[in-house]
Design an enzyme around this catalytic site. Structure first.
Site, PDB file in Angstrom:
ATOM      1  N   THR A  12      69.348  17.567  14.507  1.00 22.66           N
ATOM      2  CA  THR A  12      70.110  18.762  14.121  1.00 22.66           C
ATOM      3  C   THR A  12      69.934  19.110  12.649  1.00 22.66           C
ATOM      4  OG1 THR A  12      71.783  18.254  15.766  1.00 22.66           O
ATOM      5  CG2 THR A  12      72.462  19.735  14.035  1.00 22.66           C
ATOM      6  N   ASP A  56      64.083  16.355  18.901  1.00 17.11           N
ATOM      7  CA  ASP A  56      65.488  16.028  19.162  1.00 17.11           C
ATOM      8  C   ASP A  56      65.483  14.530  19.494  1.00 17.11           C
ATOM      9  OD1 ASP A  56      68.181  17.662  20.605  1.00 17.11           O
ATOM     10  OD2 ASP A  56      67.868  15.518  20.948  1.00 17.11           O
ATOM     11  N   THR A 164      77.092   2.417  16.503  1.00 14.32           N
ATOM     12  CA  THR A 164      76.960   3.150  17.758  1.00 14.32           C
ATOM     13  C   THR A 164      77.481   4.564  17.543  1.00 14.32           C
ATOM     14  OG1 THR A 164      77.424   2.959  20.123  1.00 14.32           O
ATOM     15  CG2 THR A 164      79.243   2.444  18.694  1.00 14.32           C
ATOM     16  N   GLN A 275      81.543  -3.684  28.259  1.00 16.29           N
ATOM     17  CA  GLN A 275      81.698  -2.225  28.224  1.00 16.29           C
ATOM     18  C   GLN A 275      82.646  -1.798  27.112  1.00 16.29           C
ATOM     19  OE1 GLN A 275      82.708  -0.698  32.141  1.00 16.29           O
ATOM     20  NE2 GLN A 275      81.073  -1.886  33.098  1.00 16.29           N
TER      21      GLN A 275
HETATM   22  N1  ASP Z   1      70.627  16.314  19.767  1.00 18.61           N
HETATM   23  C1  ASP Z   1      70.536  16.058  18.336  1.00 18.61           C
HETATM   24  C2  ASP Z   1      69.592  14.884  18.145  1.00 18.61           C
HETATM   25  O1  ASP Z   1      69.983  13.772  18.340  1.00 18.61           O
HETATM   26  C3  ASP Z   1      71.875  15.793  17.762  1.00 18.61           C
HETATM   27  C4  ASP Z   1      71.874  15.466  16.297  1.00 18.61           C
HETATM   28  O2  ASP Z   1      70.908  15.609  15.606  1.00 18.61           O
HETATM   29  O3  ASP Z   1      72.898  15.022  15.778  1.00 18.61           O
HETATM   30  O4  ASP Z   1      68.467  15.077  17.769  1.00 18.61           O
END
Ligand code: ASP
Length: 339
Positions: A12, A56, A164, A275
């Site tokens: 992102t 992504d 995580t 979990q």
């Molecule tokens: N879908 C994006 C990714 O992991 C989300 C992000 O960048 O935070 O590339």
């Protein structure tokens, strides 16, 4: 003068919104750096390298982890620290994998990204990137303060293989449930020196084999015999991450234990991970986990799922014997599990 290498993989942080569809898409790296003129104010030399096709992070594959590790290895002598720009979705997997691939690391490898694209008015990208660079270039007595793979996100620095992604909405996207934060960024950077990894001053070694012949069984009440039977009979399967309840507990049904015994007899490693995000597997604490110790299920203790998956891929890619692999799964290689 210190020298930092930024490795741009996508995510992102470097995306723009398509005017017509509103969907987020990757754009080119130089445009990204132009959005942050403050970068030029750092008193260190900043080089950058970008994936040819930024991705992504949901498309990240083990080959991509090897590419990033190789880039760090090839540029290790010429740079004092590394910042990896990466999507947040699988950042904890990449950080965990890099920690195993880069053995004897003595320089910072800081992964960061953002929840909002860099061009958005309320973006979290600028602070994340600028502070990640500052951490990667922080030294004390000429030595890197954070000589390990870490994730910096929203004012906190986490050990990579202990973290995580726990929130898809908040700026605070990561947690490190079983390990303290390595640093907090307020008016100044506050390092938690006692929690930071101690280097062994040996030469950096690049491990470049990963074996992904592994599977996951996430238990739930009512899981079928057929499902577990199918998984343990996957051809060439080498290991299963068994996601259990609470402190490592599972059903005591005979068919279930019998199938696990069959898998272990075929030299399939079964690694027990809870979990629950926080806390540790303690096989034998309850009757519902006491069979595991007897039949040879390995306790993953307080490892994250991401660390468990990448540690298995790494260990299965070495020439260690199955017995040695089982021993190392329970001991820390890079601070990923409490010993
Ligand atoms: N879908 C994006 C990714 O992991 C989300 C992000 O960048 O935070 O590339």
């Amino acid at each position: 003068m210190d020298s930092i290498l930024i490795i741009y993989t996508g995510g992102t942080i470097g995306m723009v919104r398509d005017d017509e569809t509103g969907a987020l898409m990757s754009f080119d790296f130089n445009s990204l750096l132009n959005e942050i003129p403050e970068i030029k104010k750092f008193e260190c030399n900043i080089d950058s390298v970008s994936f040819d096709e930024p991705i992504d992070s949901s498309n990240m594959q083990p080959e991509n982890w090897l590419t990033i590790a190789q880039l760090i290895f090839d540029n290790y002598k010429a740079h004092d620290g590394f910042v990896v720009l990466h999507g947040s979705d699988t950042m904890a997997y990449t950080a965990s994998a890099l920690s195993f691939l880069l053995e004897n690391l003595s320089k910072p490898v800081i992964l960061t990204g953002s929840q909002l694209p860099i061009g958005d008015v309320r973006t979290d990208a600028k602070e994340n990137l600028l502070t990640a660079i500052e951490i990667a270039s922080s030294t004390k007595n000429g030595k890197a303060i954070v000589p390990e793979v870490a994730i910096y996100f929203e004012y906190d620095l986490y050990r990579g293989n202990r973290s995580t992604k726990s929130n898809a909405e908040d700026f605070e996207a990561f947690t490190s449930p079983n390990y303290p934060v390595l640093a907090q960024a307020g008016v100044s950077l506050k390092f938690n020196h006692s929690a930071i990894y101690k280097t062994n001053n040996k030469q950096l070694k690049l491990n470049s084999f990963l074996n992904n012949n592994i599977a996951t069984i996430k238990l739930y009440p009512g899981i079928s015999e057929q499902q577990i039977f199918s998984i343990i009979n996957i051809p060439d399967l080498r290991a299963i991450v068994l996601e259990t309840f609470g402190a490592g507990n599972a059903s005591t049904q005979i068919w279930f234990i019998d199938l696990l015994i069959k898998a272990i007899k075929k030299d399939i490693v079964i690694l027990n991970i809870s979990q629950c995000e926080g806390g540790s597997v303690e096989q034998g604490k309850y009757e519902t986990s006491s069979a595991f110790n007897k039949i040879g299920v390995i306790s993953g203790k307080d490892m994250t799922y991401e660390a468990a998956i990448t540690k298995l891929m790494y260990l299965l890619g070495t020439d260690l014997s199955i017995q040695e692999i089982k021993v190392w799964l329970q001991k820390p290689l890079r601070g990923e599990v409490t010993f």
